[in-house]
Design a protein around this motif. Structure first.
Motif, short mmCIF file in Angstrom:
data_model
loop_
_atom_site.label_atom_id
_atom_site.label_comp_id
_atom_site.label_asym_id
_atom_site.label_seq_id
_atom_site.Cartn_x
_atom_site.Cartn_y
_atom_site.Cartn_z
N SER A 115 5.80 -13.85 40.13
CA SER A 115 6.14 -12.83 39.24
C SER A 115 6.29 -14.05 37.86
N GLY A 116 6.45 -14.77 38.94
CA GLY A 116 7.25 -16.62 36.92
C GLY A 116 8.94 -15.94 37.04
N VAL A 117 9.42 -15.37 37.85
CA VAL A 117 10.49 -15.23 37.70
C VAL A 117 11.47 -16.16 39.04
N PRO A 118 12.01 -17.32 38.52
CA PRO A 118 12.67 -18.44 39.59
C PRO A 118 13.74 -17.98 40.13
N GLY A 119 14.55 -17.09 39.29
CA GLY A 119 15.34 -16.29 40.45
C GLY A 119 15.38 -15.56 41.50
N GLY A 123 3.92 -10.96 36.03
CA GLY A 123 5.46 -11.89 34.84
C GLY A 123 6.17 -10.53 34.56
N VAL A 124 7.40 -10.81 33.65
CA VAL A 124 8.42 -9.92 33.72
C VAL A 124 8.41 -10.17 31.97
N LYS A 125 9.11 -9.14 31.26
CA LYS A 125 9.17 -9.56 29.70
C LYS A 125 10.78 -10.82 29.93
N ILE A 126 10.59 -11.38 29.42
CA ILE A 126 11.70 -12.59 29.02
C ILE A 126 12.76 -12.72 29.08
N TRP A 127 13.11 -11.21 28.24
CA TRP A 127 14.68 -10.76 27.94
C TRP A 127 14.90 -9.75 29.06
N GLU A 128 14.03 -9.51 30.58
CA GLU A 128 14.50 -8.79 31.71
C GLU A 128 14.78 -10.18 32.56
N VAL A 129 14.21 -10.80 32.09
CA VAL A 129 14.33 -12.21 33.90
C VAL A 129 16.09 -12.41 33.50
N PRO A 130 16.68 -12.59 33.29
CA PRO A 130 18.30 -12.37 33.98
C PRO A 130 18.76 -11.33 34.88
N ALA A 131 18.41 -9.98 33.87
CA ALA A 131 18.56 -9.44 34.52
C ALA A 131 18.10 -8.92 36.41
N TYR A 132 16.49 -9.20 36.68
CA TYR A 132 16.07 -9.43 37.87
C TYR A 132 16.55 -10.19 38.50
#
Lengths: 423, 283
Positions: A21-25, B86-95
């Motif tokens: 996903s590219g989400v490091p979290g 991938g997800v939208k950049i503004w959704e990253v903190p929420a994820y």
């Protein structure tokens, strides 16, 4: 479920999600199961066990209680400690529990003590197994620890023995005993060995048991049964028909209880008593005296319904030789059913032949009353008919409706009655 | 019920369901659902309000049918599905935040499941329900401390990286092989410790079977690879048979009573101090 595998999968899944996903979290979050798993390996399951167990006695009687005290220690590790032992079904736990769980905290020794009380519910030789201990780690990620302590403890539960007043028995047997010299304690000794006892002045030198004397350092003599003593031979049916009856009150249980009381009553009036258990094929040759009671009790303690099928007449045939010339009173304790009636008839014929001018008595138990009144009543009438077909002295016992003591008196009465030709 | 975990497990499952619903609501599925609702009703209703009761309700039903673990895995997959590619950049903190909650819930969930399963197993074996409840709840609380520690570690990394919006180097990714090495080392250490130190051997056989209530071992036959024991005496009863065996007894044993026959194999082996314990039972 395998907890370490699950946590490992979760950890890897987080990293894969982060890459896809590219989400490091996701990768940061995967540290939760990963760290949990890594930390859990720092704490091994509880181990370093030691157990002491005490039971306040190795024998009891039905209804009496025994206390078991267990002291458990676990020195290492942390987690859940499971301790248990296995008690024979004839011992009932009436207070406390023999299955316990404890928590062994990290860095602190576990030292606990617990007790439970046992009550003998059935005669016999029962056991309490060694104590099994399992230690499960806090996070269930490691192989549990396992240990076994102590040894198998044997608890003997003595049966209830009904006493028939000696006066009653003596009166019944007065006609047998009076004037029969062979019945005397001082009759000529036969070749039937009775026991080894201490030497008494007047004992013949040839009676000395030299080997036993040398071994013990005490003068011991062999004692033989006096000739002519009346013999009573008991046959107890322990085949599958004897498993009938309600829980805890099966035909075999009642038969064994009755047999023990009967043996005791017969030994008390100085008869020689023999016993054969049909099914397991256990045989105790005719003997007399107080010491014999111990042998009979031990034999009867472990009797239960046998998986081996042996016919009633086959059993009588088997012991015929050992009874030759003795003309014993023969008593068969069974549960007459259509399936064993033919065998019973054949057995009675043979018993009569062995008994000669003496008696052959059949005790027919009706255990079906313990299941339901309807069944008991039906069986009762059927058994009356079976009794007539056997053409011998028969004692019917409606189990749970008639006390054992009364039946015992009936049997003794029947033995006497047959002796004098009554049918 | 010995350890009433059902309530806590349902809440945890519902939380995982809520996180999955939220993730789906952010995706094109959520957007399509939003459009359709406007078309059908003319009202602009947030798709999360529709997805949340549907998914949590369905997951609770599914848990009863197919089992809680499978349902939790499915919900985790539903949460992850919209993020593929991938997800939208503004959704990253929420994820980043919700994924921590998801992993926390999934980790706690496995312990709840395992603890209640073990407690139920022991209750069936005749252990006191009150004692089991107390001990296993205490054990669960202690275990939760490890999970919370992991959560705090993840949270620290997230805070440091602005909840995934700023780069924080390759540490989280590198921690994976580091964890693997640590785990391997511990497992190897424990394995080595328990090998070849025992001087005494204690072998026992345990099985639930129909045997006499006062049975005695009446016959023993030992062959090259098996022992045969005949249990005779007593009235038939379904009971646990626990026997101590000789040290030299083979790892397979056959117990025979007049009513039952069981073959036992070595199922467990453990060394504690100088004693090695071997348990033979049914596989």
């Amino acid at each position: 479920m395998n907890v370490p595998k699950y946590l490992l999968f979760l950890t890897f899944a987080g990293f894969v999600m982060a890459v896809v996903s590219g989400v490091p979290g996701f990768a940061y979050a995967a540290l939760i199961p990963g760290t949990t798993l890594a930390l859990s390996y720092l704490f091994e399951p509880p181990a370093g066990f030691s157990i002491e167990r005490e039971i306040d006695g190795d024998s009891t009687s039905i209804g009496r209680t025994l206390t078991v005290r267990v002291r458990l220690r676990a020195r290492r590790g942390s987690g859940v400690v499971v301790a248990r032992d296995h008690v024979s079904p004839g011992l009932e736990i009436i207070e406390g529990s023999n299955r316990r769980v404890f928590l062994k905290p990290p860095g602190k020794e576990l030292a606990v003590e617990y007790t439970y009380k046992l009550r003998g519910t059935k005669r016999g030789r029962h056991t309490v197994s060694p104590v099994e201990v399992e230690g499960h780690s806090l996070l269930r990620n490691m192989q549990p620890s396992y240990a076994v302590f102590g040894r198998t403890e044997v608890v003997r539960v003595a049966p209830k023995i009904r006493n028939v007043p000696r006066v009653f028995v003596s009166r019944l047997f007065s006609k047998i005993t009076a004037g029969e010299p062979g019945y005397s304690h001082i009759g000529n000794p036969s070749t039937d060995f009775k026991e080894i006892r201490d030497y008494r002045p007047g004992d013949p030198l040839r009676a000395v048991n030299w080997k036993a004397t040398a071994r013990t350092g005490r003068a011991l003599v062999n004692e033989y049964e006096p000739e002519g003593r009346t013999t009573a031979m008991l046959f107890i049916d322990a085949t599958s028909t004897m498993s009938a009856g309600g829980k805890g009150s099966t035909a075999i249980e009642n038969a064994v209880g009755l047999a023990i009381s009967l043996v005791r009553a017969l030994l008390r009036i100085n008869l020689r008593v023999g016993l054969y258990v049909i099914g397991p094929g256990k045989f105790e040759t005719p003997r007399s005296g107080a010491a014999a009671m111990e042998n009979f009790s031990r034999l009867l303690a472990s009797v239960g319904v046998s998986g081996r099928e042996e016919s009633l007449n086959g059993a009588v045939e088997k012991v015929k030789k050992a009874l030759m010339g003795k003309e014993p009173v023969t008593i068969l304790i069974t549960n007459l059913t259509p399936s064993n009636l033919y065998e019973a008839k054949e057995a009675v014929k043979m018993m009569k032949r062995i008994s000669g001018r003496n008696k052959a008595v059949v005790v027919d138990l009706n255990p079906y009353w313990t299941i339901s009144d309807e069944l008991g009543s039906l069986a009762h009438y059927q058994k009356l008919r079976f009794g007539e077909e056997l053409a011998t002295e028969i004692v019917h016992w409606d189990v749970s409706r008639e006390p054992e003591g009364v039946v015992l008196k009936k049997i003794l009465g029947a033995m006497n009655g047959v002796r004098h030709g009554r049918r | 019920m010995v350890l009433d975990m059902e309530g806590a497990k349902s809440w945890t499952l519902a939380s995982i369901g809520a996180l999955s619903s939220w993730s789906l609501a952010q995706s094109s599925i959520g957007a399509a659902l939003h459009r359709d609702i406007i078309l059908w009703t003319g009202l602009s209703i947030d798709p999360l309000l529709i997805l949340l009761p549907v998914i949590t309700g369905a997951s609770l039903l599914l848990a009863q049918e197919k089992g809680a673990i499978k349902t939790a895995a499915l919900l985790g997959f539903l949460y992850f599905l919209p993020t593929v590619g991938g997800v939208k950049i503004w959704e990253v903190p929420a994820y980043t935040i919700t994924s921590s909650l998801l992993f926390l819930a999934l980790t706690l969930f496995i312990y709840m499941e395992e603890t209640s399963r073990e407690a139920k197993r022991l209750e069936k074996a005749g252990f006191e329900p009150d004692e089991l409840s107390e001990v296993f709840l205490w054990n669960l609380k202690t275990s939760s401390a490890f999970v919370v520690l992991g959560f705090l570690m993840a949270l620290a990394l997230q805070l440091r990286s602005g909840f995934g919006t700023s780069s924080y180097g390759p540490l989280p990714l590198l921690s994976l092989p580091l964890l693997a090495v640590l785990l391997g080392a511990f497992v190897a250490f424990h394995g080595r410790r328990s090998e070849g130190e025992a001087r005494k051997l204690r072998k026992v056989a345990k099985v639930y079977m129909v045997a006499g209530d006062t049975f005695e071992v009446s016959k023993k036959e030992i062959t090259m690879d098996s022992t045969f024991l005949l249990l005779e005496g007593g009235s038939p009863v379904a009971r646990t048979v626990f026997l101590e065996l000789d040290e030299g007894a083979p790892d397979s044993i056959t117990l025979r009573s007049p009513w039952d026959l069981k073959t036992l194999w070595k199922v467990y082996e453990y060394e504690d101090g100088d004693t090695k314990y071997v348990l033979l039972s049914q596989r």
